[in-house]
Scaffold this motif. Structure first.
Motif, mmCIF file in Angstrom:
data_model
loop_
_atom_site.group_PDB
_atom_site.id
_atom_site.type_symbol
_atom_site.label_atom_id
_atom_site.label_comp_id
_atom_site.label_asym_id
_atom_site.label_seq_id
_atom_site.Cartn_x
_atom_site.Cartn_y
_atom_site.Cartn_z
ATOM 1 N N ALA A 261 2.331 2.894 -2.059
ATOM 2 C CA ALA A 261 1.312 2.308 -2.930
ATOM 3 C C ALA A 261 1.693 0.910 -3.376
ATOM 4 C CB ALA A 261 1.079 3.207 -4.146
ATOM 5 N N ASP A 262 2.986 0.672 -3.535
ATOM 6 C CA ASP A 262 3.429 -0.659 -3.953
ATOM 7 C C ASP A 262 3.013 -1.724 -2.942
ATOM 8 O OD1 ASP A 262 5.376 -2.480 -5.626
ATOM 9 O OD2 ASP A 262 5.931 -2.781 -3.524
ATOM 10 N N LEU A 263 3.015 -1.368 -1.671
ATOM 11 C CA LEU A 263 2.644 -2.350 -0.651
ATOM 12 C C LEU A 263 1.146 -2.624 -0.644
ATOM 13 C CD1 LEU A 263 4.911 -1.277 2.333
ATOM 14 C CD2 LEU A 263 5.196 -3.214 0.808
ATOM 15 N N HIS A 264 0.352 -1.650 -1.090
ATOM 16 C CA HIS A 264 -1.098 -1.845 -1.170
ATOM 17 C C HIS A 264 -1.506 -2.544 -2.462
ATOM 18 C CE1 HIS A 264 -1.718 0.510 2.362
ATOM 19 N NE2 HIS A 264 -1.306 1.648 1.832
ATOM 20 N N GLY A 265 -0.672 -2.388 -3.507
ATOM 21 C CA GLY A 265 -1.100 -2.779 -4.840
ATOM 22 C C GLY A 265 -1.874 -1.617 -5.449
ATOM 23 N N VAL A 266 -1.881 -1.520 -6.755
ATOM 24 C CA VAL A 266 -2.519 -0.382 -7.418
ATOM 25 C C VAL A 266 -3.535 -0.878 -8.429
ATOM 26 C CG1 VAL A 266 -2.151 1.670 -8.836
ATOM 27 C CG2 VAL A 266 -0.435 1.006 -7.132
ATOM 28 N N THR A 267 -4.736 -0.356 -8.331
ATOM 29 C CA THR A 267 -5.793 -0.653 -9.301
ATOM 30 C C THR A 267 -6.348 0.662 -9.814
ATOM 31 O OG1 THR A 267 -6.388 -2.696 -8.160
ATOM 32 C CG2 THR A 267 -8.011 -1.778 -9.688
ATOM 33 N N ARG A 268 -6.345 0.842 -11.128
ATOM 34 C CA ARG A 268 -6.870 2.059 -11.722
ATOM 35 C C ARG A 268 -7.849 1.695 -12.823
ATOM 36 N NH1 ARG A 268 -1.234 4.500 -11.293
ATOM 37 N NH2 ARG A 268 -1.337 5.711 -9.371
ATOM 38 N N HIS A 269 -9.002 2.364 -12.780
ATOM 39 C CA HIS A 269 -10.049 2.124 -13.780
ATOM 40 C C HIS A 269 -10.427 0.646 -13.834
ATOM 41 C CE1 HIS A 269 -9.215 6.222 -14.903
ATOM 42 N NE2 HIS A 269 -8.000 5.914 -15.281
ATOM 43 N N GLY A 270 -10.413 0.001 -12.656
ATOM 44 C CA GLY A 270 -10.823 -1.389 -12.575
ATOM 45 C C GLY A 270 -9.768 -2.391 -13.000
ATOM 46 N N LYS A 271 -8.562 -1.904 -13.338
ATOM 47 C CA LYS A 271 -7.500 -2.805 -13.781
ATOM 48 C C LYS A 271 -6.334 -2.759 -12.802
ATOM 49 C CE LYS A 271 -8.424 -2.324 -18.757
ATOM 50 N NZ LYS A 271 -7.838 -1.937 -20.072
ATOM 51 N N ALA A 272 -5.819 -3.942 -12.469
ATOM 52 C CA ALA A 272 -4.656 -4.006 -11.593
ATOM 53 C C ALA A 272 -3.423 -3.574 -12.374
ATOM 54 C CB ALA A 272 -4.465 -5.423 -11.066
ATOM 55 N N THR A 273 -2.744 -2.542 -11.888
ATOM 56 C CA THR A 273 -1.530 -2.083 -12.550
ATOM 57 C C THR A 273 -0.274 -2.466 -11.770
ATOM 58 O OG1 THR A 273 -1.613 0.064 -11.445
ATOM 59 C CG2 THR A 273 -2.770 -0.131 -13.540
ATOM 60 N N ARG A 274 -0.452 -2.929 -10.546
ATOM 61 C CA ARG A 274 0.692 -3.360 -9.744
ATOM 62 C C ARG A 274 0.211 -4.306 -8.662
ATOM 63 N NH1 ARG A 274 3.961 1.263 -6.761
ATOM 64 N NH2 ARG A 274 3.755 2.151 -8.853
ATOM 65 N N ARG A 275 0.842 -5.456 -8.566
ATOM 66 C CA ARG A 275 0.492 -6.413 -7.520
ATOM 67 C C ARG A 275 1.075 -5.958 -6.196
ATOM 68 N NH1 ARG A 275 1.339 -13.011 -7.906
ATOM 69 N NH2 ARG A 275 0.448 -13.519 -5.858
ATOM 70 N N ALA A 276 0.330 -6.142 -5.104
ATOM 71 C CA ALA A 276 0.791 -5.710 -3.788
ATOM 72 C C ALA A 276 2.118 -6.365 -3.436
ATOM 73 C CB ALA A 276 -0.259 -6.046 -2.725
ATOM 74 N N GLY A 277 3.111 -5.547 -3.092
ATOM 75 C CA GLY A 277 4.402 -6.063 -2.655
ATOM 76 C C GLY A 277 5.363 -6.422 -3.772
ATOM 77 N N GLU A 278 5.181 -5.886 -4.969
ATOM 78 C CA GLU A 278 6.090 -6.223 -6.080
ATOM 79 C C GLU A 278 7.534 -5.868 -5.759
ATOM 80 O OE1 GLU A 278 5.231 -4.884 -9.978
ATOM 81 O OE2 GLU A 278 3.352 -5.997 -10.148
ATOM 82 N N ASP A 279 7.741 -4.696 -5.154
ATOM 83 C CA ASP A 279 9.111 -4.284 -4.831
ATOM 84 C C ASP A 279 9.736 -5.228 -3.811
ATOM 85 O OD1 ASP A 279 9.137 -2.148 -6.575
ATOM 86 O OD2 ASP A 279 8.494 -0.683 -5.078
#
Length: 376
Positions: A261-279
């Motif tokens: 999921a980190d590589l895709h980025g995570v968006t929940r309820h319309g809010k970005a919770t993790r930018r793609a590729g943070e790790d």
């Protein structure tokens, strides 16, 4: 075996609500200061203060509110959901066990707060991370204090069975130690193992190290939760062990999907919770990067690792690395590994469980949690 039908329709899709758990969480971690509940935080003989209201307000502000804020921001609640299902199919009293499920979720929330400090994360569940709001000292103190909710929960769950309390407390403490060992390995990272893997073109040792970290950090606590459910329902030892192994597999598999999921980025309820590729941006070795070692040409993986190794890659370089990792099939390898891990543990557990439709719903729910995380 008695089951609780109302539990099952609510355990997949979105945020899970397990009957009684939210109320128990509010009992263990109140939404507002409670002068009459100070002894939960401070031993009665140590109080020695006349203004209980002021003290309750200060304790709540520093210990409770930061944790409640993270909990109220969302979360799937899949850990108490799967634990509740297990108690139900084993004929246990879910209402009595709910404090344990709530304490597990509170402890998990506290660990996220500590993780965010250690990782330097600034967002959690679409909101500013606790340490950016309350400060590092308060976030660490409140986060680690959340681990002790289990002690209160055990006394509420089995108040008249000191032996069972002790057995369940021992399981929890063992898992807590394992989780800290896993976090220690995660903080150190796996650069040495990655260096060796790239140099030799052999990812076996690297994958083993990352799997161990995931199993300790994420699998141990889930396994302990399901084994505590088994203890609570007086399950025989083979079933207790199989449930612990299944919980460990589920927690580990979920962490693998979290790496994806980190590589895709995570968006929940319309809010970005993790930018793609943070790790990748932080130079962290996760399962997709580890699998890339044996899936990419040697020259390509060497160049990729030299770009990421120091944690100073530009976001443009991170995007190129992310695309290369996906193109080589590493994400597919991770997804297959996560599902295989879960399936093998389920194959050992299923014959020991009652032969009812509700039992298979446990497996279905677990698979759904993995899939939802992959495509969050």
């Amino acid at each position: 075996m008695r089951m609780i039908p109302s539990l099952f329709p609510s355990v997949v899709g979105g945020r899970d609500h397990v009957p009684g758990v939210e109320a128990e969480a509010a009992g263990l971690y109140p939404l507002a200061p409670d002068p009459d509940g100070l002894e939960q935080w401070i031993p009665g003989h140590a109080l020695g203060i006349s203004d209980r209201s002021l003290l309750a307000a200060r304790i709540h502000r520093a210990l409770v509110a930061p944790v409640r804020e993270v909990m109220e921001a969302g979360g799937r609640r899949w850990r108490p959901a799967i634990g509740g299902q297990v108690v139900g199919v084993l004929g246990g009293d879910l209402a009595r066990f709910s404090p344990i499920l709530a304490a597990m979720e509170i402890a998990h929330t506290g660990s996220l707060m500590v993780d965010d400090v250690e990782d330097g994360a600034i967002v959690r569940r679409g909101r500013p991370a606790a340490h950016t709001v309350h400060g590092v000292a308060t976030a660490l103190n409140a986060g680690t204090n959340a681990y002790f909710a289990m002690d209160v929960a055990l006394r509420r769950c089995v108040p008249d069975d000191v032996l069972l309390q002790g057995q369940m407390r021992e399981l929890y403490m063992e898992a807590l130690r394992a989780a800290h060992a896993g976090q220690a390995l995660d903080i150190q990272g796996h650069r040495e193992e990655m260096d060796q893997a790239v140099a030799r073109g052999d990812a076996a040792g690297l994958l083993e190290a990352v799997r161990l970290t995931h199993r300790l950090k994420s699998g141990a606590m889930v396994g302990a939760g399901l084994e505590m459910a088994a203890q609570f329902t007086s399950a025989e030892r083979p079933l207790r062990c199989a449930l612990a192994a299944f919980g460990s597999a589920l927690g580990t598999a979920y962490q693998i999907t979290d790496d994806v999921a980190d590589l895709h980025g995570v968006t929940r309820h319309g809010k970005a919770t993790r930018r793609a590729g943070e790790d990748l941006h932080n130079g962290k070795i996760t399962m997709p990067l580890a699998h890339s070692v044996h899936l990419m040409p040697t020259a390509q993986v060497n160049t990729l690792w030299q770009t990421l190794r120091t944690g100073s890659a530009s976001w443009h370089e991170v995007e190129e690395a992310r695309e290369a990792i996906e193109a080589c099939g590493a994400l597919t390898a991770c997804e297959e590994e996560a599902h295989t891990l879960l399936q093998e543990a389920w194959a050992q557990l299923r014959p020991l469980l009652p032969d009812t439709p509700a039992v298979d719903h446990i497996h279905h729910s677990a698979r759904t949690y993995l899939d939802e995380n992959l495509f969050a």
